[in-house]
Design a protein around this motif. Structure first.
Motif, mmCIF file in Angstrom:
data_model
loop_
_atom_site.group_PDB
_atom_site.id
_atom_site.type_symbol
_atom_site.label_atom_id
_atom_site.label_comp_id
_atom_site.label_asym_id
_atom_site.label_seq_id
_atom_site.Cartn_x
_atom_site.Cartn_y
_atom_site.Cartn_z
ATOM 1 N N ILE A 1 13.859 10.272 3.820
ATOM 2 C CA ILE A 1 14.337 10.419 2.443
ATOM 3 C C ILE A 1 15.792 9.984 2.325
ATOM 4 C CG2 ILE A 1 14.823 12.097 0.609
ATOM 5 C CD1 ILE A 1 12.310 13.658 1.659
ATOM 6 N N ASP A 2 16.605 10.325 3.321
ATOM 7 C CA ASP A 2 18.019 9.958 3.292
ATOM 8 C C ASP A 2 18.241 8.459 3.497
ATOM 9 O OD1 ASP A 2 18.804 12.528 2.829
ATOM 10 O OD2 ASP A 2 19.443 12.955 4.879
ATOM 11 N N SER A 3 17.376 7.845 4.308
ATOM 12 C CA SER A 3 17.615 6.440 4.683
ATOM 13 C C SER A 3 17.041 5.450 3.684
ATOM 14 C CB SER A 3 17.017 6.159 6.062
ATOM 15 O OG SER A 3 15.599 6.244 6.023
ATOM 16 N N ILE A 4 16.087 5.875 2.878
ATOM 17 C CA ILE A 4 15.475 4.993 1.890
ATOM 18 C C ILE A 4 16.169 5.185 0.556
ATOM 19 C CG2 ILE A 4 13.342 4.375 0.688
ATOM 20 C CD1 ILE A 4 13.268 3.744 3.649
ATOM 21 N N ASP A 5 16.598 4.094 -0.051
ATOM 22 C CA ASP A 5 17.268 4.173 -1.342
ATOM 23 C C ASP A 5 16.431 4.992 -2.315
ATOM 24 O OD1 ASP A 5 19.456 2.811 -3.172
ATOM 25 O OD2 ASP A 5 17.552 2.744 -4.261
ATOM 26 N N LYS A 6 17.094 5.864 -3.071
ATOM 27 C CA LYS A 6 16.380 6.758 -3.983
ATOM 28 C C LYS A 6 15.550 5.993 -5.011
ATOM 29 C CE LYS A 6 17.618 10.753 -2.302
ATOM 30 N NZ LYS A 6 18.170 10.277 -1.026
ATOM 31 N N GLY A 7 15.953 4.777 -5.304
ATOM 32 C CA GLY A 7 15.154 3.961 -6.218
ATOM 33 C C GLY A 7 13.817 3.560 -5.638
ATOM 34 N N ARG A 8 13.637 3.790 -4.322
ATOM 35 C CA ARG A 8 12.379 3.443 -3.662
ATOM 36 C C ARG A 8 11.546 4.678 -3.345
ATOM 37 N NH1 ARG A 8 13.297 0.022 1.474
ATOM 38 N NH2 ARG A 8 11.061 0.421 1.544
ATOM 39 N N ASN A 9 11.839 5.794 -3.979
ATOM 40 C CA ASN A 9 11.044 7.001 -3.729
ATOM 41 C C ASN A 9 9.560 6.789 -3.984
ATOM 42 O OD1 ASN A 9 13.211 9.869 -4.560
ATOM 43 N ND2 ASN A 9 13.126 8.539 -2.780
ATOM 44 N N PHE A 10 9.232 5.807 -4.827
ATOM 45 C CA PHE A 10 7.831 5.598 -5.170
ATOM 46 C C PHE A 10 7.133 4.628 -4.217
ATOM 47 C CE2 PHE A 10 9.646 7.399 -8.950
ATOM 48 C CZ PHE A 10 8.657 8.274 -9.377
ATOM 49 N N ASP A 11 7.805 4.234 -3.147
ATOM 50 C CA ASP A 11 7.140 3.469 -2.092
ATOM 51 C C ASP A 11 6.136 4.340 -1.349
ATOM 52 O OD1 ASP A 11 8.710 1.357 -2.744
ATOM 53 O OD2 ASP A 11 9.890 1.331 -0.900
ATOM 54 N N TYR A 12 6.316 5.646 -1.414
ATOM 55 C CA TYR A 12 5.501 6.560 -0.617
ATOM 56 C C TYR A 12 5.333 7.885 -1.345
ATOM 57 C CZ TYR A 12 10.090 8.539 0.621
ATOM 58 O OH TYR A 12 11.346 9.105 0.569
ATOM 59 N N MET A 13 4.287 8.612 -0.973
ATOM 60 C CA MET A 13 4.092 9.989 -1.407
ATOM 61 C C MET A 13 4.534 10.911 -0.284
ATOM 62 S SD MET A 13 0.216 9.929 -2.970
ATOM 63 C CE MET A 13 -0.343 8.684 -4.129
ATOM 64 N N VAL B 1 0.867 -1.180 0.000
ATOM 65 C CA VAL B 1 0.000 0.000 0.000
ATOM 66 C C VAL B 1 0.901 1.227 0.000
ATOM 67 C CG1 VAL B 1 -1.566 1.386 1.429
ATOM 68 C CG2 VAL B 1 -2.027 -1.036 1.076
ATOM 69 N N ILE B 2 0.620 2.168 -0.886
ATOM 70 C CA ILE B 2 1.401 3.398 -0.914
ATOM 71 C C ILE B 2 1.006 4.240 0.296
ATOM 72 C CG2 ILE B 2 1.975 5.469 -2.221
ATOM 73 C CD1 ILE B 2 1.071 3.994 -4.741
ATOM 74 N N CYS B 3 1.981 4.681 1.057
ATOM 75 C CA CYS B 3 1.678 5.546 2.192
ATOM 76 C C CYS B 3 2.049 6.987 1.832
ATOM 77 C CB CYS B 3 2.397 5.084 3.456
ATOM 78 S SG CYS B 3 4.191 5.101 3.348
ATOM 79 N N ALA B 4 1.777 7.913 2.736
ATOM 80 C CA ALA B 4 2.068 9.321 2.475
ATOM 81 C C ALA B 4 2.603 9.975 3.739
ATOM 82 C CB ALA B 4 0.809 10.043 1.993
ATOM 83 N N LEU B 5 3.815 10.484 3.681
ATOM 84 C CA LEU B 5 4.374 11.224 4.807
ATOM 85 C C LEU B 5 3.746 12.609 4.801
ATOM 86 C CD1 LEU B 5 8.179 10.356 4.479
ATOM 87 C CD2 LEU B 5 6.287 8.936 5.272
ATOM 88 N N LYS B 6 3.187 13.009 5.924
ATOM 89 C CA LYS B 6 2.522 14.307 5.957
ATOM 90 C C LYS B 6 2.787 14.996 7.299
ATOM 91 C CE LYS B 6 -2.014 12.441 7.363
ATOM 92 N NZ LYS B 6 -3.381 12.131 6.934
#
Length: 390
Positions: free
Chosen positions: A259-271, A216-221
């Motif tokens: 953002i720093d800890s998650i590989d940039k290739g996984r930017n689409f794991d979340y909004m 499920v795509i989550c969203a940091l807010k």
């Protein structure tokens, strides 16, 4: 002698026919292999090539629609909902309690919405299931504990476990996006994991991993953090009176950590959902959701986040009290947002759509800028299994 010649001629003809047939079979086999090779090449398109092909096949009206997420009315699909889905090609919907009576009813509603969207890709179907006071469908979805309650236990693994559990329940009813977790520091009402930015970051990262596991795509807010807010942005806009140093060391820290800890290739794991408050230390003239300095300059260029950016609801007083929806929709996209959220009235969603569409036609939003956001939307959908409609 003549008889032998006739037999020799006949034998030669038979042999020649056999050679031709064999050559024909080989040619046919080669053609078949060539066709398979071509088919294989099509199936082996890279993700970016698939995205480019889908973008190229879309009209401007379809592209603009992918940048809108709207709220539907009622517990079953109506003619009005069918009309706006067809007319404006919206890329996503958000569900509220008005849409949620039971698990079976919600599944049917979502299925009907997907069938009537008639788009090249399925809809994002979103919900706000944070836990605590911010929950939906509590008559059939057991309300999760608040983020504050989880944070008090001091074990980020609990945030991950909760996210896995929520994701499973949402997937079961057809929801593929959850507007959680809250990454704000000390925002009150049980919505923040902690008053400490580093602790908040640990729990937010754990929750993100749980949603990833549940697909499920989550969203940091609400970027860049509304914990200091004194006025509810549902009601009115307000300024966050803090220095840039304070904002960077506290409010921004959980977002930066994730953002720093998650590989940039996984930017689409979340909004990342951007809020409507103003931050004079970053931009004295615009709310965050319409600030190029905050979305493009800070979030994308400085922090390096290249995934989906969505605005908070444009119908909140912080925005709706000060500008019309046409202006707001276009301003958010020009600032760097990818999806504009309009939660309640069909008319307001239409106005936001037309604001973006007219800005594209006028050249205020370039085709390249439009395609940039559409690519992100499509890429996120493909990565999460929302495959092209047949």
């Amino acid at each position: 002698m003549k008889k032998n010649i006739r037999w020799s001629s006949l034998l030669l003809s038979v042999m020649l026919l056999a050679v031709l047939l064999l050559a024909g079979c080989k040619n046919s086999d080669q053609a078949g292999r060539d066709e398979q090779d071509r088919s294989g090449e099509e199936k082996q398109l890279t993700l970016d090539e698939q995205v480019d092909a889908l973008v190229a096949a879309m009209s401007t009206t379809e592209k603009v629609g992918q940048l809108l997420m709207f709220g539907v009315q009622g517990a079953e699909i109506t003619d009005d909902a069918k009309y706006v889905l067809h007319q404006f090609h919206y890329g996503g919907v958000i569900l509220f309690d008005r849409n949620l009576q039971s698990a079976d009813q919600t599944k049917k509603l979502v299925d009907d919405l997907q069938k009537n969207a008639d788009e090249k890709l399925p809809l994002f179907v979103a919900i706000d299931e944070e836990g605590g006071k911010v929950v939906r469908g509590s008559s059939f979805i057991t309300p999760p504990p608040s983020q504050e309650d989880i944070g008090r236990k001091g074990e980020p693994a609990l945030a991950r476990a909760q996210a896995v559990e929520i994701a499973a329940k949402l997937k079961d009813i057809g929801v593929n996006v959850n507007f959680a977790p809250v990454a704000d520091v000390g925002s009150g009402n049980g919505r923040s994991y902690s008053d400490d930015p580093q602790e908040t970051g640990k729990f937010v990262k754990a929750a993100l991993e749980g949603y990833k596991e549940g697909n499920v795509i989550c969203a940091l807010k609400h970027f860049p953090g509304i914990g200091r807010g004194k006025v509810d942005s549902h009601t009115e806009i307000s300024d966050i009176e803090a220095s840039e140093k304070e904002l960077r060391s506290v409010d921004l820290l959980p977002f930066r950590d994730v953002i720093d800890s998650i590989d940039k290739g996984r930017n689409f794991d979340y909004m990342v959902m951007v809020g409507h408050l103003k931050y004079p230390a970053f931009d004295a003239n615009h709310p965050a959701s319409m600030s190029p300095k905050i979305i493009t300059g800070l979030l994308r260029e400085e922090l390096g986040y290249q995934g989906l950016v969505i605005t908070d609801d444009l119908e909140m007083g912080a925005i709706a009290n000060h500008q019309d929806f046409r202006q707001a929709g276009a301003a958010a996209i020009m600032a760097g947002a990818d999806i504009v959220l309009v939660c309640h009235e069909y008319e307001h969603a239409e106005q936001a759509y037309m604001g973006i569409y007219d800005a594209v036609k006028a050249g205020t939003i370039s085709e390249a800028r439009l395609d940039e956001s559409v690519r992100r939307v499509i890429k996120a959908k493909l990565l999460h299994g929302l495959q092209p409609q047949k």
